[in-house]
Motif scaffolding. Structure first.
Motif, short mmCIF file in Angstrom:
data_model
loop_
_atom_site.label_atom_id
_atom_site.label_comp_id
_atom_site.label_asym_id
_atom_site.label_seq_id
_atom_site.Cartn_x
_atom_site.Cartn_y
_atom_site.Cartn_z
N GLU A 251 0.76 -1.12 0.06
CA GLU A 251 -0.13 0.08 0.14
C GLU A 251 0.89 1.29 0.04
O GLU A 251 0.43 2.28 -0.73
CB GLU A 251 -0.95 -0.10 1.33
N LYS A 254 2.36 1.76 -3.38
CA LYS A 254 1.22 2.20 -4.46
C LYS A 254 0.88 3.60 -4.10
O LYS A 254 0.69 4.20 -5.05
CB LYS A 254 0.12 1.37 -4.27
N SER A 255 0.71 4.03 -2.86
CA SER A 255 0.49 5.38 -2.67
C SER A 255 1.54 6.12 -3.14
O SER A 255 1.00 7.22 -3.71
CB SER A 255 0.29 5.67 -1.16
N CYS A 256 2.79 6.06 -2.81
CA CYS A 256 3.86 6.74 -3.48
C CYS A 256 4.06 7.10 -4.94
O CYS A 256 4.02 8.11 -5.28
CB CYS A 256 5.20 6.28 -2.96
N GLU A 257 3.58 6.05 -5.60
CA GLU A 257 3.71 6.09 -6.92
C GLU A 257 2.58 7.02 -7.49
O GLU A 257 2.59 7.60 -8.50
CB GLU A 257 3.57 4.48 -7.53
N SER A 258 1.59 6.66 -6.95
CA SER A 258 0.18 7.48 -7.13
C SER A 258 0.44 8.94 -7.13
O SER A 258 0.13 9.61 -8.08
CB SER A 258 -0.98 6.95 -6.70
N GLN A 259 0.97 9.29 -6.03
CA GLN A 259 1.00 10.78 -5.61
C GLN A 259 2.28 11.23 -6.62
O GLN A 259 2.15 12.69 -7.04
CB GLN A 259 1.45 11.07 -4.08
N GLU A 260 3.18 10.64 -7.04
CA GLU A 260 4.27 11.17 -7.55
C GLU A 260 3.93 11.41 -8.80
O GLU A 260 4.38 12.17 -9.83
CB GLU A 260 5.64 10.17 -7.38
N THR A 261 3.22 10.44 -9.50
CA THR A 261 2.66 10.84 -10.76
C THR A 261 1.82 11.94 -11.19
O THR A 261 1.87 12.59 -12.14
CB THR A 261 1.59 9.36 -10.97
N ARG A 262 0.93 12.27 -10.00
CA ARG A 262 0.31 13.46 -10.11
C ARG A 262 1.03 14.74 -10.07
O ARG A 262 0.91 15.73 -10.95
CB ARG A 262 -0.90 13.53 -8.87
#
Length: 518
Positions: A251, A254-262
């Protein structure tokens, strides 16, 4: 607003800046409607603020400031019209293109819609045009606009209703607001980066203009690295946080990758606003983001910072999560521009924080307080978390044991009391639970827990459970024994490691940090 007016009367520079930030959009819209020239409008607004602040003492009722200031703006416009006539620049020419990464056709289509929308709004009667510009483009509330223009709220609602009706007919769309939101992200092409879901949800409830990115990280806990997106470093940190805070590694990743993409798509926004507080939790987050942005090509995107350590009427300010939706709305627009100084200093602080050289950590305390004013106090707390010279306890453990000794035995009450005393840490429940668990672990615990699974995250019995000092806890608290020498330690504080084999700690003088091996 009464508070800011009163402070401005006393010469408080922050109050001046707050008032300017809050009213400059209103003032500019009114000035442009009178002068039809963006440069003259800006000059009129600047001169109006100078006049208003120089005569602030003559204002008898702080609540009357909006209407009083509007009269000053209109007077400045009248003076400029009498002084000189300038060539008119259409508002269409002052609006930048909206970047759209999809295709050239999409850019052209959106540009055509933007120009058509602007021309149509410009064709509205003056009263309706100003209402639309202030409400949809500038993001002011109906109450604020009514106060500034000196008209009843009911009248302002009627003007917006009439404007939408006319625009619906002219643009041949069912919902003018949705068209404008699609083009302008609610009136402002902005990205707001905030420190938690609680604040993010309140900003959404308050209809903050723009998109919101909640940054989910706990940089004060666990190992930190100059680049946090490396595969090896991320896996190492994820495993550590799972072991200590109970955050599942999958988790976390996944959270790190999601916020970095944004975050990587920041360039599509005209402005980025970072909302942060005074404590270590936020200051490490801010340092990381400033470090990241310092490595990017910003292009047309402007960076802004809203960073506070108090709020009027709140005696012990722990963070923006304490504020109501309405209180958060009063902060909107009070941010200041981030320049090279902030980016450079933020990058230096992050690189020092992730360093294994303790002298670089100490060097953070020599940062220029005028650039990032909360850095010194926050990172002083960071260093105080390291083992003390007298008994090997960090400031969290020391404070917790003192409170238990003085009769505070409920875990939830301990969390509140420790948080109040050490509010500059910004420590959350997950971290404190981990600290308590560490102190209560065998084979050499400082605390004895009874009737509680608080350490395991169980909420039901936490209210009934208690903790008490063990014999070792009493001896360590009195300085008879050193917990660092007694304990099996595996801690990371940024780039500094403290293990059962070796680690950083304060020397006996308490004036410098030394590296020891057991």
């Amino acid at each position: 607003m009464r508070h800011w007016i009163e402070e401005a009367r006393q010469g408080d520079q922050r109050a001046y800046e707050h008032i300017v930030s809050h009213f400059k959009g209103l003032a500019y819209t009114v000035a442009y409607a009178r002068l039809n020239d963006p440069f003259l409008a800006e000059d009129a607004v600047q001169e109006a603020f100078v006049e208003a602040f120089s005569h602030l003492g003559s204002l008898k009722d702080e609540d009357a400031f909006p209407g009083w200031f509007k009269v000053i703006v209109e007077r400045q416009c009248y003076r400029m019209l009498r002084r000189k006539k300038h060539a008119v620049m259409p508002i269409e020419e002052t609006t930048g293109k909206i970047a759209d990464p999809d295709s050239v056709d999409s850019i052209i289509e959106r540009r055509e819609w933007e120009e058509k929308l602007l021309r149509t709004v410009e064709g509205l009667p003056p009263a309706l045009r100003i209402a639309v510009q202030l409400f949809y483009y500038r993001g002011y509330s109906i109450k604020e606009i009514s106060s500034f223009l000196g008209v009843p709220v009911s009248t302002m609602k009627k003007r917006l209703f009439d404007a939408r009706k006319k625009l619906r007919t002219s643009l041949l769309v069912s919902d003018f607001a949705s068209v404008l939101n699609d083009l302008y992200q609610g009136g402002e092409n902005m990205l707001h980066i905030v420190n938690g879901d609680h604040v993010g949800n309140k900003l959404r409830e308050g209809n903050v203009q723009g998109d919101i990115l909640v940054w989910r990280e706990v940089y004060p806990v666990g190992p930190a690295f100059a680049s946090m997106d490396g595969n090896h470093e991320r896996l190492f940190r994820a495993a550590y946080l799972e072991k200590t805070l109970g955050i599942p590694a999958s988790e976390y990743i996944k959270s790190c990758e999601s916020q970095e993409t944004r975050l990587q798509h920041f360039s599509k926004y005209d402005e980025v606003v970072m909302w942060f507080e005074h404590d270590l939790f936020d200051q490490t987050m801010l340092a990381f983001l400033l470090h990241w942005f310092s490595k990017q090509s910003l292009g047309h995107t402007k960076l802004n910072l809203l960073c506070i350590g108090d709020y009027p009427g709140i005696d012990l300010f722990r963070g923006m999560g304490q504020l109501t939706t309405e209180q958060l709305k009063t902060l909107s627009g009070t941010w200041r521009r981030i320049g090279e100084e902030e980016l450079t200093l933020g990058a230096e602080i992050w690189e020092a924080y992730v360093s294994r050289d303790v002298e670089k950590h100490v060097g953070i305390l020599r940062s220029d307080p005028s650039v990032l004013p909360f850095v010194h106090s926050a990172f002083t707390m960071h260093l105080n978390r390291l083992p003390s010279p007298g008994n090997g306890l960090g400031i969290v453990e020391q404070t917790t044991l003192e409170l238990v000794k003085n009769g505070v035995q409920k875990p939830a009450e301990l969390f509140k009391r420790v948080g109040d005393r050490l509010h500059e840490l910004g420590m959350g429940d997950l971290e404190f639970r981990y600290r308590l668990k560490t102190m209560a672990e065998l084979p050499k615990p400082l605390l004895k827990a009874e009737g509680t699974d608080y350490f395991l995250g169980g909420p039901s019995s936490a209210k009934d459970g208690t903790v008490a000092l063990t014999r070792l806890g009493q001896e360590v608290l009195s300085g008879e024994k050193d917990w660092l020498l007694e304990n099996e330690v595996d801690e990371w504080y940024g780039g500094l490691s403290v293990t059962n084999e070796m680690g950083w700690r304060w020397d006996r003088s308490g004036k410098r940090l030394v590296y020891i091996e057991k």
